[in-house]
Design a protein around this motif. Structure first.
Motif, PDB file in Angstrom:
ATOM      1  N   LEU A   1       2.405  19.119  -3.500  1.00  0.00           N
ATOM      2  CA  LEU A   1       3.233  17.909  -3.491  1.00  0.00           C
ATOM      3  C   LEU A   1       3.476  17.437  -2.069  1.00  0.00           C
ATOM      4  O   LEU A   1       3.335  16.257  -1.752  1.00  0.00           O
TER       5      LEU A   1
ATOM      6  N   VAL B   1       0.175  10.289   2.097  1.00  0.00           N
ATOM      7  CA  VAL B   1       0.575   8.875   2.054  1.00  0.00           C
ATOM      8  C   VAL B   1       1.059   8.431   3.434  1.00  0.00           C
ATOM      9  O   VAL B   1       0.722   7.344   3.914  1.00  0.00           O
TER      10      VAL B   1
ATOM     11  N   LEU C   1       0.465  15.859  -0.691  1.00  0.00           N
ATOM     12  CA  LEU C   1       0.235  14.501  -1.187  1.00  0.00           C
ATOM     13  C   LEU C   1       1.167  13.512  -0.508  1.00  0.00           C
ATOM     14  O   LEU C   1       0.758  12.422  -0.107  1.00  0.00           O
TER      15      LEU C   1
ATOM     16  N   ILE D   1       0.673   9.325  -6.161  1.00  0.00           N
ATOM     17  CA  ILE D   1       0.819  10.791  -6.094  1.00  0.00           C
ATOM     18  C   ILE D   1       1.122  11.341  -7.475  1.00  0.00           C
ATOM     19  O   ILE D   1       0.576  12.355  -7.901  1.00  0.00           O
TER      20      ILE D   1
ATOM     21  N   ILE E   1       0.836  -1.204   0.000  1.00  0.00           N
ATOM     22  CA  ILE E   1       0.000   0.000   0.000  1.00  0.00           C
ATOM     23  C   ILE E   1       0.866   1.248   0.000  1.00  0.00           C
ATOM     24  O   ILE E   1       0.542   2.251  -0.649  1.00  0.00           O
ATOM     25  N   LEU E   2       2.004   1.206   0.679  1.00  0.00           N
ATOM     26  CA  LEU E   2       2.847   2.401   0.697  1.00  0.00           C
ATOM     27  C   LEU E   2       3.463   2.649  -0.674  1.00  0.00           C
ATOM     28  O   LEU E   2       3.496   3.779  -1.151  1.00  0.00           O
TER      29      LEU E   2
ATOM     30  N   ILE F   1      -1.896   7.853   5.560  1.00  0.00           N
ATOM     31  CA  ILE F   1      -2.598   6.598   5.285  1.00  0.00           C
ATOM     32  C   ILE F   1      -2.003   5.490   6.141  1.00  0.00           C
ATOM     33  O   ILE F   1      -2.707   4.637   6.664  1.00  0.00           O
TER      34      ILE F   1
ATOM     35  N   ALA G   1       0.497   3.764  -2.995  1.00  0.00           N
ATOM     36  CA  ALA G   1      -0.047   5.080  -2.664  1.00  0.00           C
ATOM     37  C   ALA G   1       0.966   6.172  -2.971  1.00  0.00           C
ATOM     38  O   ALA G   1       0.620   7.222  -3.513  1.00  0.00           O
ATOM     39  N   ALA G   2       2.225   5.908  -2.638  1.00  0.00           N
ATOM     40  CA  ALA G   2       3.232   6.925  -2.918  1.00  0.00           C
ATOM     41  C   ALA G   2       3.344   7.151  -4.415  1.00  0.00           C
ATOM     42  O   ALA G   2       3.448   8.288  -4.882  1.00  0.00           O
TER      43      ALA G   2
END
Lengths: 549, 521
Positions: free
Chosen positions: B416, B423, B419, A190, A182-183, B426, A186-187
């Motif tokens: 940026l 993460v 965002l 971006i 997930i990291l 999350i 998700a990263a």
């Protein structure tokens, strides 16, 4: 600055009466929301319900594409567009063309089969099927979205279900693997949002519609930057070599049905998005980046194959072989030929089927042996000949045996890159040779896998529980549902190629049109000036010259 | 001055919602005096009814053609209406979730309601205040009530500690704010009204004076304390940990919304001369808040502290809209606050519910909750994932709008960073979800193992349930059906006349494409 929707899609929309794609997309999600309410002490009716929804949605797809889809048309079809949040310019725009249609079908097939494969899930079954169906919708959404924000939404929507599916029903190390997944994703995502914002806000109009974004003219540096960002985002998913490290963990720790989806569908989201966005929206930058993609593809192939050798875990070996096979997709994407890009799509479909079948069969094996370490197994063929036969068939397809879809996919990509007139011959020879090395390595590690697991005598002390025995009819059914299309595509590739042919031709034409202008530009770095050559035929320009005379 | 003229100048109808709140407050106070302890059964509902009618009155004030009242001290334009609505709504939901909590902690109900209503009153007045004295008085009303609420469970030493810390730091920040305001008063030539201050500063040619910059910094320090932006956040984790949970639910939404209302009004009206400077200061605050809030939240072991740092981070996200300084920017703040109200209060409802049943706030004690209470797990998961910006929940749309507005205004770096830190966020939100859902039966915590049977028929549980369901439904659907909320947020900004010149001037200073006015059609 005005926020606009897509007028083209609106006009198209008027011609279609029934929102087919929206129905296909939302059916699993809506069905999932009912699952908590189903009264069921045992899980029987829930799993039948979920599987039924999956199959019904797949049938709906087949019906829609069979009756409502024109194979000879390369443009977006079945388009629907409704303003969702007009203040943001977010539209619910769905459409399919030759790129997305086969992948939507693949999603339907593999997710339905994965739910059938998960028949024995007894731990939190309700949650399991809710998440599976939610993921189903999100995947269809990724392939069908024609709005950049909607695409991002669908891309993110799939994250949490996959995370939970890995981390609840996975193996020993599942939480680590799920968090890593997930990291990473998700990263990387971006970059999708940033790239989308950058393109949407460029110029006079704010629009997130993909077709309109593709029509905007961006300056070179800007385009390169956005391309690089999107490449990272999709490179994580595909995966491309330095960004791949989440994949072996996620694929090997997830339970077999989830691995089927991960390898069968999720990786294709990366490849699909590369063609849809990087090529179609940013063709100029694609010309610059194409040699890099080819090199990365070769690295993927060789690295994936070599790393697969070193694995003792069955699923990890299959995971690394996925990385290797995705390298071919990269080469195909960067080939500048119709055959090559078509081959990339074919390779995605074929790998989706093959990887799903191999991961499924590894799950079948695991249920019986309770280990994935290949050294601990051996001689399993005596006790489960059917599984052995199916596993062998899957491996043969994976190592590109002629008559199987893997062969056709890889062959067309090789054809594409060798016939490409955009690359320097020396470069092509080196690339083809190195990729061929990978092609030789694949059978070695796959056959050695078969040898370690199935051949020989059973001296490992593993006793297969009597009530499980050899493959059950359900398992045979799943495997054959995957193997039949593999063989069908292998013998008669037109089954698959006709679904995307006109589209990949259009994509190749589009990217070839910008090739001469970019190659002719001065001041390019030596790498590109030696690698890329201008193709002799530049159809668009010559035609315009003739017209002017 | 004759009476009719005076009445027109006062224009007292604009504070009708506040009047309703005051009457409710008195009814609660007097009702408790007359009836005694048994009044605590119906007092909360009186308070809720009062707040709801205040919201209804606010609805009637929408698009008020004559918003200025009390000789310019109070402005009831749409911006203030929407912020007052947010504050009143957050107080309503807070009361819903606090009834059971107060009941179980054995403290008096009427006093709690009274102080909470007073805090709400202060916040509502603050949202419309456009005069320095008015701002200060309403700010103090809000602050002092907040200190009292923080120390409300007076037998709990941690609550006392939190109240003392809050009081000391709050008093210091108020002093700093007051000093900044007094400088403003002097520099503008003795003006107290915000618009007059801007004119006064302009005519006194004070644009470049160091004193004005100092006053700006001091004023921002006061605001930053209220919205708990780093580096003025130090009180937040301790207060959140010690104070009664319903109180911090209010502080994290209502009080913060009031702070943002003040920030928008004060910055755009009084400091148009220093637009670059205040943008710079708020950029620094936003950067620090997003980084610090999200990174430190990773290391927290108690739920309340984690939510404290998450609220710091959320303040950082919201500031992106303020810095953007466009119509879309302010509208995205309003939209995010609306959404944040539901998801954060929903989250706090779940935390309250869990701590009522188990008596703990440790994150590790949540492990395995799915097996015992799937509904609570679902609610908390949805609220936390929404805070983390996962689609299709409301928080996703809120964040997208903030980043959209930020990108439109050219704040590429901030977006940026936002965002990237999203993460990070999350990770810590999903860690709780994982704790609850993923754990195997043998890993279940002691608190969950001894989890009492879920009972909704205890006194005070129904309102909590109502509040929870309300926030849950709003959190899950406000994103998908977000159009009315977007329209509301956008209208509240475009109909606010004080913001429009500010918008035009700040857009005018930008070099890029924002020349054409109607940003959103």
């Amino acid at each position: 600055m005005y926020v606009v929707g897509n007028k083209y899609l609106f006009s198209v929309m008027l011609s279609t009466q029934f929102p087919w794609l929206t129905t296909i997309l939302l059916l699993p999600l809506v069905a999932a929301s009912v699952i908590p309410l189903i009264p069921d002490q045992h899980i029987k009716s829930i799993r039948w319900y979920a599987f039924g929804v999956g199959i019904a949605d797949f049938a709906l797809m087949v019906y829609t594409f069979w009756c409502k889809y024109d194979l000879q048309n390369s443009t977006l079809q079945l388009a629907e567009s409704y303003p969702w949040v007009p203040q943001l310019g977010l539209n619910w725009s769905l459409a399919v063309d030759g790129l997305s249609m086969p992948l939507v079908l693949l999603t339907g097939l593999i997710t339905s089969l994965a739910m059938l494969a998960a028949w024995n899930v007894t731990n939190k079954p309700r949650l399991f099927y809710v998440l599976m169906l939610a993921m189903y919708s999100a995947q269809i959404g990724v392939f069908a979205a024609q709005d950049m924000l909607l695409f991002f939404l669908m891309w993110e929507l799939e994250l949490v279900p996959v995370y939970l599916l890995i981390s609840i029903w996975g193996g020993q190390n599942r939480r680590y693997a799920a968090t890593k997944f997930i990291l990473y994703t998700a990263a990387a995502s971006i970059f999708i949002l940033v790239g989308g914002f950058a393109m949407a806000f460029y110029g006079d109009t704010v629009t997130f519609d993909m077709a309109s974004l593709g029509m905007k003219q961006y300056p070179k540096g800007f385009e390169m930057l956005v391309y690089a960002g999107l490449l990272i985002a999709f490179g994580v998913k595909l995966p491309i070599f330095p960004l791949h490290t989440w994949l072996p963990d996620a694929h090997s720790e997830a339970s077999a049905p989830i691995s089927m989806i991960l390898a069968g569908v999720l990786l294709k989201m990366g490849g699909y998005a590369l063609i849809r966005m990087n090529i179609e929206m940013l063709p100029n930058a694609h010309v610059y980046f194409a040699p890099v993609l080819v090199i990365l593809g070769v690295v993927n192939i060789i690295y994936g194959a070599l790393a697969a050798f070193a694995q003792t875990n069955l699923k990890r070996r299959l995971a690394y072989s996925s990385i290797a096979h995705m390298g071919f997709v990269l080469i195909g994407i960067a080939s500048f030929t119709e055959i090559g890009i078509g081959g990339a799509v074919l390779q995605m479909v074929s790998h989706g089927l093959i990887a799903a079948s191999l991961f499924f069969l590894s799950g079948v094996t695991y249920e019986r042996t309770h280990t994935l370490i290949m050294e601990k197994m051996g001689g399993m063929a005596q006790q489960m000949p059917k599984v052995f036969a199916l596993f062998t068939a899957g491996s043969m397809a994976s190592l590109a045996l002629p008559g199987m879809s893997g062969f056709v996919g890889e062959l067309t990509i090789f054809l594409g890159i060798t016939t490409s007139d955009a690359y320097n011959p020396t470069f092509k020879v080196v690339v083809v040779l190195l990729a061929a090395v990978g092609l030789i390595l694949t059978p070695i590690y796959l056959l050695s896998m078969l040898r370690q697991v199935f051949y020989g005598v059973n001296n490992s002390g593993i006793v297969i529980e009597g009530y499980l025995g050899d493959a059950k009819p359900r398992e045979m059914f799943i495997a054959s549902c995957l193997l039949v299309p593999i063989i069908a595509i292998g013998f008669y590739p037109k089954v698959a190629t006709q679904t995307y042919d006109v589209k990949t031709v259009a994509v190749a034409t589009q990217v070839r049109n910008v090739l001469p202008t970019v190659v002719a530009q001065q001041g390019r770095s030596p790498l590109y000036s030696t690698v890329l050559i201008a193709p002799h035929l530049a159809p668009a320009e010559s035609r315009s010259l003739l017209a002017s005379k | 001055m004759d009476f009719a003229n005076l009445a027109a100048q006062l224009n007292a109808g604009t504070i009708l919602p506040e009047g309703i709140v005051i009457i409710t407050l008195l009814v609660v106070l007097v009702g408790d005096l007359i009836v005694g302890r048994s009044a605590s059964r119906w007092l909360p509902y009186v308070a809720i009814a009062g707040l709801l009618s205040a919201i209804a009155a606010l609805y009637l004030q929408w698009d008020n053609t004559n918003p200025v009242s009390f000789f310019g001290a109070f402005n009831s334009d749409d911006l203030s209406v929407i912020f007052r609505g947010i504050i009143a709504l957050s107080a309503t939901v807070t009361i819903l979730m606090s009834i059971r909590y107060i009941e179980q902690s054995g403290t008096a109900m009427a006093e709690f309601m009274t102080i909470l209503l007073t805090a709400t009153l202060g916040g509502m007045f603050l949202s419309g205040a456009s005069e320095l004295v008015m701002i200060f008085i309403s700010l103090e009303t809000l602050s002092i009530s907040s200190y009292l609420l923080t120390g409300y469970t007076k037998r709990d030493p941690r609550s006392n500690e939190a109240a003392l810390k809050y009081l000391l730091i709050g008093a210091a920040s108020t002093a700093v704010f007051l000093y900044g305001v007094s400088l403003l008063y002097g520099l503008s030539g003795g003006e107290t009204q915000l618009s007059a201050i801007a004119v006064g500063l302009n005519s006194a040619n004070a644009g470049q004076s160091l004193a004005l910059v100092i006053s700006l910094v001091f004023v921002i320090a006061g605001i930053a304390f209220k919205i708990s932006a780093a580096p003025f956040h130090q009180w937040t984790p301790d207060v959140y940990e010690g104070a009664p949970t319903p109180v911090i639910a209010f502080l994290s939404v209502g009080s913060k919304a009031a702070g943002f209302a003040l920030a928008i009004r004060l910055m755009t009206t009084a400091f148009p001369l220093l637009t670059d400077e205040w943008h710079f200061v708020f950029t620094a605050l936003a950067v620090l808040s997003m980084i610090l809030g999200n990174v430190v939240a990773l290391a927290q072991t108690t739920m309340k502290r984690m939510l404290a740092y998450s609220s710091i981070a959320q303040a950082g996200f919201i500031m992106i809209g303020l810095i953007a300084g466009t119509d879309a920017g302010y509208a995205s703040m309003v939209f995010y606050l609306l959404v944040y109200l539901f998801m954060n209060l929903g989250g706090f409802s779940c935390v309250i519910l869990f701590s009522l049943r188990t008596g703990t706030d440790q994150i590790s004690e949540y492990s395995g909750l799915y097996q015992k209470d799937p509904l609570l797990t679902l609610c908390l998961s949805i609220c936390l994932l929404s805070l983390g910006g996962i689609p299709p929940l409301a928080g996703f749309f809120g964040k997208i709008y903030l980043f959209w507005a930020g990108w439109q205004a050219g704040l590429y770096g901030l977006v940026l960073l936002g965002l990237v830190t999203t993460v990070v966020s999350i990770y810590y939100y999903i860690r709780v979800v994982r704790m609850m859902v993923v754990k195997e039966p043998q890993e279940v915590s002691d608190a969950v193992r001894n989890y009492p049977e879920v009972r909704w028929d205890l006194p005070g549980m129904r309102p909590l349930q109502v509040g929870l369901v309300l926030s849950l439904v709003a959190t899950s659907l406000a994103g998908i059906l977000s159009n009315p909320l977007f329209t509301l947020a956008n209208n509240s900004i475009t109909n606010t006349s004080t913001l429009q010149p500010a918008v035009v001037s700040s857009v005018g200073t930008q070099v890029d494409v924002n020349q054409t006015q109607p940003l959103i059609d």
